[in-house]
Design an enzyme around this catalytic site. Structure first.
Site, PDB file in Angstrom:
ATOM      1  N   CYS A   1       0.889  -1.268   0.050  1.00 36.05           N
ATOM      2  CA  CYS A   1       0.081   0.056   0.002  1.00 36.05           C
ATOM      3  C   CYS A   1       0.945   1.169  -0.072  1.00 36.05           C
ATOM      4  O   CYS A   1       1.782   1.260   0.827  1.00 36.05           O
ATOM      5  CB  CYS A   1      -0.820   0.023   1.158  1.00 36.05           C
ATOM      6  N   CYS A   2       0.588   2.296  -0.913  1.00 30.57           N
ATOM      7  CA  CYS A   2       1.335   3.548  -0.888  1.00 30.57           C
ATOM      8  C   CYS A   2       0.301   4.636  -1.231  1.00 30.57           C
ATOM      9  O   CYS A   2      -0.877   4.350  -1.318  1.00 30.57           O
ATOM     10  CB  CYS A   2       2.418   3.506  -1.771  1.00 30.57           C
ATOM     11  N   SER A   3       0.839   5.616  -1.532  1.00 26.78           N
ATOM     12  CA  SER A   3      -0.144   6.911  -1.729  1.00 26.78           C
ATOM     13  C   SER A   3      -1.182   6.516  -2.750  1.00 26.78           C
ATOM     14  O   SER A   3      -2.392   6.706  -2.552  1.00 26.78           O
ATOM     15  CB  SER A   3       0.667   8.160  -2.136  1.00 26.78           C
TER      16      SER A   3
ATOM     17  N   MET B   1      -3.769   4.315  -0.672  1.00 23.62           N
ATOM     18  CA  MET B   1      -4.060   4.148   0.511  1.00 23.62           C
ATOM     19  C   MET B   1      -5.588   4.575   1.084  1.00 23.62           C
ATOM     20  O   MET B   1      -6.089   4.149   1.868  1.00 23.62           O
ATOM     21  CB  MET B   1      -3.331   4.949   1.332  1.00 23.62           C
TER      22      MET B   1
END
Lengths: 443, 104
Positions: free
Chosen positions: B7-9, B39
């Site tokens: 999970c990232c931006s 996210m």
């Protein structure tokens, strides 16, 4: 060096935690995620606006340009309609998106919240006349109202629920049926709160709520076009990224209503053939200031790709393609740029210099102001032209800025390369020593 | 089959790492499903996946996400910044597998 240490300490211990809290704060998260809902409509919609305004002079002799201009002149209302129904009503999508995200974070009925927020927005921003809704506040001038109304309607629903002000059903009623009554009180509550407020603003000040809200936010929006504000916003983004925190995620999240209010005014002026008012827009931010991502790292990535050290070369080459699409995590964490004192100065300086040069170039009219919203992942050279309505002067500016960034990064990159090289050699000699030490044993 | 998500931006840079991890899994003959998620969609994703690894740039979400995942008896951890930057699929896969062991 002492100043640097103090600065890093400040970012790590003060700014970082605050930014973290902001980034995790539910209203700010909902703001960012809600705007994401509206984005595809705005991007494609603003694309159509450009099609409706061909980049040719009215008296062009170019056959293609002539045909395009004539076609648009004959069918303008038909062509512009999809723009009106996408970018032209973006505040409606925004209010629904923000309410949906906020309600979801409270684990409330999200689609119900989105619908309630849409109703609240229409109630205050579009009083119907003769069975038609006036659309004048559905675009840029309604953004802040859309946002406030979304917060208000969700919080109101939540508070009503919290204090159990609801239509109570006997226990025998199945939960799904009971839930269908859940939104009745909030709808009524909006009627008796927002509607009288709207009537009061209309009769007392002879304006609608969005006009009033815009008057309040006007100083903020005007300030956004000034160089100090732009540099302030970008420095915040840079310092956070230097500490390894996704600065844009937080800063752009908060800036997005301003970006959209600005670009929407620009698009309207463009469509009406008037002077474009606003300088500070998403394409300006992404494709002039942050070429290749935060810190304008695309130039650094290019330098690294030809480095003499294996480490920098491999990270550089790996980072080039993502960098071309404005994604720079690989170089940020791989080089690394994050917390790297040698690269701190160019990392902060390059975007500031970009901002100053682009500000002057756009303000003096050498390059056009942006009129279209683009995906932030568009390659900078293309995105710049796209944002400016396919004016390729914008791409030239981006290219010039990249060359300047190359020069800014170069000496610091060389210094860092030396450090890495010394390290690589130390490891290599270390390894050879172990090998030679090990060999006799094998023999 | 075990399911991992990163999970990232916006799920963009993690999707590159996912590719490397998938390659590493294939090389080891492991059957795992690995995906990248923005996210904004963490809460949906954690319902159906077994474990989550977070990009270091959104570490500020870690405590929040861990609390949410704990309710489902699942684990969330941040990825080592250097491994992330170098896109070390092997190392991050090891981290995910270790987390899976702990959960199981």
């Amino acid at each position: 060096m002492k100043l640097y240490d103090q600065l890093i300490q400040f970012v790590e211990q003060k700014l970082g935690p605050i930014a973290g809290k902001l980034g995790a704060q539910r209203h700010i998260t909902a703001l960012r995620d809600g705007f994401l809902v509206a984005m595809p409509f705005i991007i494609v919609g603003s694309f159509i606006l450009i099609f409706a305004n061909p980049p040719f002079a009215a008296d062009t002799t170019n056959a293609f340009g002539r045909a395009w201009l004539d076609f648009v002149a004959a069918h303008r209302p038909t062509i512009v309609m999809p723009w009106t129904m996408s970018m032209g009503i973006m505040s409606l999508f925004i209010t629904m998106g923000v309410a949906y995200s906020l309600a979801k974070s409270y684990q409330m009925d999200a689609i119900g919240a989105a619908a309630l927020s849409a109703m609240s927005f229409l109630l205050v921003a579009a009083p119907e006349k003769g069975w038609a809704l006036p659309l004048n506040h559905f675009a840029g001038t309604g953004i802040f109202t859309a946002l406030l109304v979304a917060y208000f309607s969700v919080e109101l629903t939540r508070i009503l629920k919290k204090y159990n002000i609801t239509i109570r059903m006997p226990e025998q009623v199945p939960p799904a049926i009971a839930a269908s009554f859940a939104l009745l009180v909030p709808v009524l509550a909006i009627f008796v709160t927002l509607y009288p407020l709207s009537l009061f603003v209309q009769s007392g000040f002879d304006m609608q709520i969005p006009d009033a809200v815009m008057t309040i936010f006007k100083p903020l929006v005007s300030a956004s076009n000034s160089l100090p504000a732009i540099i302030g916003a970008l420095l915040l983004c840079q310092l956070l990224w230097f500490a390894g925190i996704h600065g844009a995620n937080i800063v752009v999240g908060i800036l997005s209503p301003i970006f959209l209010a600005n670009i929407s005014a620009n698009a309207a002026a463009y469509a009406a053939g008037e002077t474009i008012p606003n300088l500070f827009t998403q394409p300006f931010w992404d494709f002039y200031i942050f070429i290749g991502g935060a810190g304008a790292t695309l130039s650094l990535v290019i330098l690294m790709s030809f480095s003499k050290t294996a480490h920098l070369r491999s990270v550089g080459r790996m980072s080039f393609l993502p960098g071309a699409f404005q994604i720079n995590e690989p170089v940020m964490f791989g080089a690394p740029v994050v917390m790297n004192p040698t690269l701190f100065i160019p990392f902060v300086m390059a975007p500031v210099v970009n901002a100053i040069i682009a500000y002057v170039a756009v303000n003096t009219g050498i390059v056009d102001k942006a009129i279209a919203v683009t995906p932030w992942t568009a390659p900078a050279l293309i995105g710049a032209a796209w944002g400016a309505g396919w004016a390729f002067k914008a791409s030239i500016l981006t290219a010039v800025l990249m060359v300047i960034d190359l020069m800014i990064y170069y000496p610091f990159f060389k210094a860092y390369e030396k450090q890495v090289m010394a390290q690589e050699q130390a490891t290599a000699t270390g390894a050879t020593k172990t090998e030679t030490a090990g060999n006799p044993a094998i023999a | 089959m075990k399911k991992i998500f990163l999970c990232c931006s916006a799920g963009m840079s993690t999707s590159m790492l996912v590719k490397k991890m998938e390659q590493a899994a294939v090389d080891r003959g492991l059957e795992v499903k690995i995906d990248a998620v923005g996210m904004a969609n963490f809460e949906q994703a954690i319902e159906s996946y077994d474990v989550c690894l977070l990009g270091p740039q959104i570490k500020f979400k870690l405590a929040d996400f861990q609390a949410h995942a704990a309710k489902l008896h699942k684990r969330v951890e941040a990825i080592d910044p250097m491994a992330y930057g170098m896109m070390k699929g092997e190392q991050v896969l090891d981290q995910a597998l270790a987390l899976l062991e702990e959960t199981a």
